[in-house]
Scaffold this active site. Structure first.
Site, PDB file in Angstrom:
ATOM      1  N   GLN A  36      -1.502   6.599  -7.916  1.00 40.72           N
ATOM      2  CA  GLN A  36      -0.772   6.628  -6.722  1.00 40.72           C
ATOM      3  C   GLN A  36       0.711   6.421  -7.123  1.00 40.72           C
ATOM      4  OE1 GLN A  36      -2.294   4.586  -3.445  1.00 40.72           O
ATOM      5  NE2 GLN A  36      -3.023   6.492  -2.501  1.00 40.72           N
ATOM      6  N   GLY A  84       0.782  -1.224   0.250  1.00 44.95           N
ATOM      7  CA  GLY A  84      -0.109  -0.127   0.102  1.00 44.95           C
ATOM      8  C   GLY A  84       0.945   1.312  -0.212  1.00 44.95           C
ATOM      9  N   TRP A 109       1.063   7.918  -1.346  1.00 44.67           N
ATOM     10  CA  TRP A 109       2.031   8.682  -2.261  1.00 44.67           C
ATOM     11  C   TRP A 109       3.422   8.607  -2.153  1.00 44.67           C
ATOM     12  CZ3 TRP A 109      -3.185   9.829  -1.032  1.00 44.67           C
ATOM     13  CH2 TRP A 109      -4.123   9.766  -2.319  1.00 44.67           C
ATOM     14  N   CYS A 150     -16.178  10.000   9.682  1.00 44.79           N
ATOM     15  CA  CYS A 150     -15.120   9.168  10.220  1.00 44.79           C
ATOM     16  C   CYS A 150     -14.464   9.732  11.311  1.00 44.79           C
ATOM     17  CB  CYS A 150     -13.943   9.206   9.446  1.00 44.79           C
ATOM     18  SG  CYS A 150     -14.335   8.101   7.566  1.00 44.79           S
TER      19      CYS A 150
END
Length: 413
Positions: A231, A205, A208, A394
């Protein structure tokens, strides 16, 4: 065809079909109205409609502009309808985070207990397309992370780090304070995984590229994998700008297809996107890829085990619009998978959920301040309301402590 609201511009029905269309749920809407008022009373929320201007007594306010549509959506889709109604401009709040936090804190009491088992019968279930097969995972990651690098740059700090920061004495409202807190978070995870001079590091993962850059500056050789083409491209640019292209290799690759062994493996807020069906594959991959004596550093959003089990089959607004295919694990679930599928065990944990709430607040405020630039990138008002709701939703989760975030270090059992 579009629909209009006095509080938002027209909703593009081709782009947002379920926001433009109000469900035909007249009969169930009557029950939803009763349950909605019960939920507001239980949570201490003031439902305000029309000319109602009675004192709120400090209660968070939910301002209903279109009661009929709001309750029809709630009846047909539960929390999905709740979010879609917000996207459509049918309700709002002067302090959305406080409202959502109050609702989250009272979550178990919002529906009368005798009716709670019916939620699993009446509410939407996950579609088969939500599974994270190799093609599904690519599609789900692209859905979110390939929106636009420029969009993310509008609300992230200079490190372009899209996960929880770890604040010390930094001021969350200071742009450099957030950047320093992100660097602290990364460094703590790299320290836990014993990443240093000569370490061959795998990152699952990429984000950036900030973690890969900081690891390479320690003298590590880094392989980083992602399923997001956007990304990958920007991470490679940032690595090159740092003069570290020989030390960092960013690949477009599924974690299940990575070969070799590594001295350390790190993965930041990736396991949440894996999906419960594929947790065994994820844990087996970690076990296969880390060399004897090596360490694994995870950063994961977590939830209490009982709540995770109760929600594991739910199809939510977050799945539909923001993160398809995911499930937030509990630490217990992670431990069970490690015991069954690997020789790895948890040796260190650090929880910092309040830091995630502060991180999200900065992102939300930065996103709001960049409204004009968001429009210039081609995102409409419905998207802007969706994204604002996502960030507030969130933040409320962390402020209510329904969810947490942890750094978890794994070593051979």
């Amino acid at each position: 065809m579009t629909t209009t609201s006095p509080h938002t511009p027209a909703v593009d029905a081709a782009r947002w079909p379920d926001v433009a269309r109000v469900p035909d749920a007249h009969l169930r809407a009557r029950a939803a109205r009763v349950l909605g008022r019960h939920a507001a009373d239980r949570a201490g929320v003031h439902l305000r409609t029309g000319a109602d201007r009675e004192p709120t007594d400090g209660r968070p306010v939910l301002e209903l502009y279109d009661e009929r549509s709001f309750y029809r959506r709630l009846a047909a889709g539960g929390l999905i309808g709740f979010g879609e109604s917000y996207m459509a401009g049918e309700w709002d709040s002067p302090d959305l985070v406080t409202l959502l936090t109050r609702l989250a804190e009272a979550y178990e009491d919002l529906i009368p207990r005798p009716l709670q088992p019916l939620r699993h019968i009446t509410l939407p279930r996950r579609p088969s397309s939500d599974r994270n097969t190799r093609s599904g995972a690519r599609r789900h990651i692209s859905h979110h992370y390939d929106l636009s690098n420029d969009l993310f740059a509008l609300f992230l700090d200079r490190t372009m780090t899209y996960s929880s920061a770890l604040f010390g004495d930094d001021d969350p409202r200071d742009p450099e304070g957030l950047a320093h807190a992100q660097e602290r978070k990364i460094d703590r995870l790299l320290d836990g995984a014993a990443v240093g001079e000569g370490t061959h590091l795998l990152e699952i993962g990429t984000g950036w590229g900030e973690l890969a850059v900081r690891a390479a500056r320690r003298g590590a050789r880094v392989t980083s994998v992602t399923l997001s083409a956007e990304q990958r491209d920007l991470a490679r640019e940032r690595v090159a700008e740092a003069g570290l292209s020989e030390a960092v290799d960013v690949q477009l690759c599924d974690y299940r297809d990575v070969e070799g062994t590594y001295d350390a493996v790190v993965s930041v807020e990736m396991i949440e996107a894996v999906g419960e069906r594929y947790w065994p594959a994820y844990v087996e991959t970690l076990d296969r890829l880390v060399a004897p004596g090596g360490r694994v550093g995870l950063q994961s959003i977590t939830m209490e085990h009982g709540l995770m089990r109760a929600s594991r089959g739910s199809y939510t607004w977050m799945h539909k619009y923001v993160f398809p295919g995911g499930l937030i694990p509990s630490v217990t679930a992670i431990e069970e998978q490690l015991a069954e599928r690997s020789s790895l065990a948890i040796t260190d944990r650090h929880a910092f959920g309040t830091d995630y709430a502060d991180t999200l607040r900065v992102w939300r405020e930065s996103f709001t301040g960049a409204a004009e630039q968001v429009r210039d990138l081609g995102f409409d008002e419905t998207f802007a309301r969706m994204w604002f709701f996502y960030l507030a939703y969130c933040e409320a989760g962390f402020r209510s402590r329904i969810i947490d975030v942890e750094q978890i270090i794994l070593e051979r059992n």
